[in-house]
Write a protein that holds these residues in place. Structure first.
Motif, PDB file in Angstrom:
ATOM      1  N   ARG A   2      -4.515 -60.312 -31.502  1.00  0.00           N
ATOM      2  CA  ARG A   2      -4.941 -59.063 -30.611  1.00  0.00           C
ATOM      3  C   ARG A   2      -5.466 -59.543 -29.384  1.00  0.00           C
ATOM      4  O   ARG A   2      -6.052 -60.706 -29.108  1.00  0.00           O
ATOM      5  N   THR A   8      -4.777 -56.817 -22.244  1.00  0.00           N
ATOM      6  CA  THR A   8      -4.448 -55.322 -22.461  1.00  0.00           C
ATOM      7  C   THR A   8      -4.193 -54.703 -21.201  1.00  0.00           C
ATOM      8  O   THR A   8      -3.262 -54.120 -20.966  1.00  0.00           O
ATOM      9  N   GLN A  12      -0.798 -53.359 -19.716  1.00  0.00           N
ATOM     10  CA  GLN A  12      -0.567 -51.897 -19.568  1.00  0.00           C
ATOM     11  C   GLN A  12      -0.329 -51.479 -18.027  1.00  0.00           C
ATOM     12  O   GLN A  12       0.273 -50.650 -17.844  1.00  0.00           O
ATOM     13  N   SER A 169      -5.570 -51.067 -27.346  1.00  0.00           N
ATOM     14  CA  SER A 169      -4.776 -52.046 -27.269  1.00  0.00           C
ATOM     15  C   SER A 169      -3.279 -51.662 -26.947  1.00  0.00           C
ATOM     16  O   SER A 169      -3.276 -50.190 -26.957  1.00  0.00           O
ATOM     17  N   LEU A 170      -2.534 -52.384 -26.757  1.00  0.00           N
ATOM     18  CA  LEU A 170      -1.054 -51.812 -26.582  1.00  0.00           C
ATOM     19  C   LEU A 170      -0.357 -50.928 -27.716  1.00  0.00           C
ATOM     20  O   LEU A 170       0.188 -50.000 -27.432  1.00  0.00           O
TER      21      LEU A 170
END
Length: 215
Positions: A2, A8, A12, A169-170
């Motif tokens: 993760r 993240t 993004q 999270s993605l």
């Protein structure tokens, strides 16, 4: 493995730039048609502009397609229900009114996914926990939008926003995007029960606090 929240957010942001830029080009015919219909049916301005709180509560100018008539007391156009037209309801049901926000995403005011940007005066009404929703960029869509949208109570909606901030999270963002498409197709949660849109947020009462007006 993760990714950290910082990584993240960085990845993004790169996705936001690529997708919003491409979408503005690909959807330009749709944007032009909607703009023409809005100008013909509702008049000008075609775009609705309003300051909203962004990352860390900093204000930015949100742009959407206009869905309501101007306030006109003589014609009885005062409440949202009176001012919201059939065209406006259709644009909101399909989220076509949100398409100009892709420009906000490209500029960095917003993200494709995140808590929806609400009103500036709500900032003083949030609890410290609720205010944490502003630790990330606001989004065109978000977890609350695919978990009930405007049918949620304010407390549930804001709690979901904070949960998203802590668990973003993605992978979660991708799932939210897929669920957004399904929610739009089903036209779920467009309005709050008994409301034309969404009632005003008036703050969350603390345990033992009495309601106003003796209610």
């Amino acid at each position: 493995m993760r990714l950290s929240p910082h990584t993240t957010d960085a990845v993004q942001r790169a996705i936001d730039v690529v997708v919003s830029g491409a979408a503005l080009v690909v959807l330009s015919p749709v944007l032009s048609v909607v703009a023409g219909v809005v100008a013909n049916r509702l008049g000008r301005p075609v775009l609705f502009r309003q300051q909203r709180p962004g990352l860390h509560g900093r204000p930015f100018t949100l742009v959407k397609f206009r869905t309501m008539l101007d306030v006109d007391e003589a014609r009885g156009l005062i409440s949202d229900g009176d001012r919201l037209t059939g065209l406006g309801r259709a644009l909101r049901a399909t989220s076509l009114d949100e398409l100009p926000e892709l420009w906000n995403v490209l500029r960095g005011d917003m993200s494709l996914v995140g808590p929806r940007p609400l009103l500036m005066h709500y900032l003083d009404l949030y609890t410290p926990e609720q205010a944490r929703r502003h630790l990330v960029r606001p989004g065109i869509t978000g977890l609350a939008q695919v978990s009930g949208r405007n049918a949620l109570s304010w407390e549930d909606r804001l709690a979901i926003d904070v949960w998203y901030v802590d668990n973003r999270s993605l992978t979660l963002n991708a799932k939210i995007c897929v669920r957004t498409v399904l929610t739009l197709l089903r036209r779920e949660g467009i309005t709050a029960p008994g409301e034309s849109t969404m009632p005003q947020f008036t703050g969350t009462r603390q345990p033992g606090e009495k309601e106003q007006n003796g209610a």
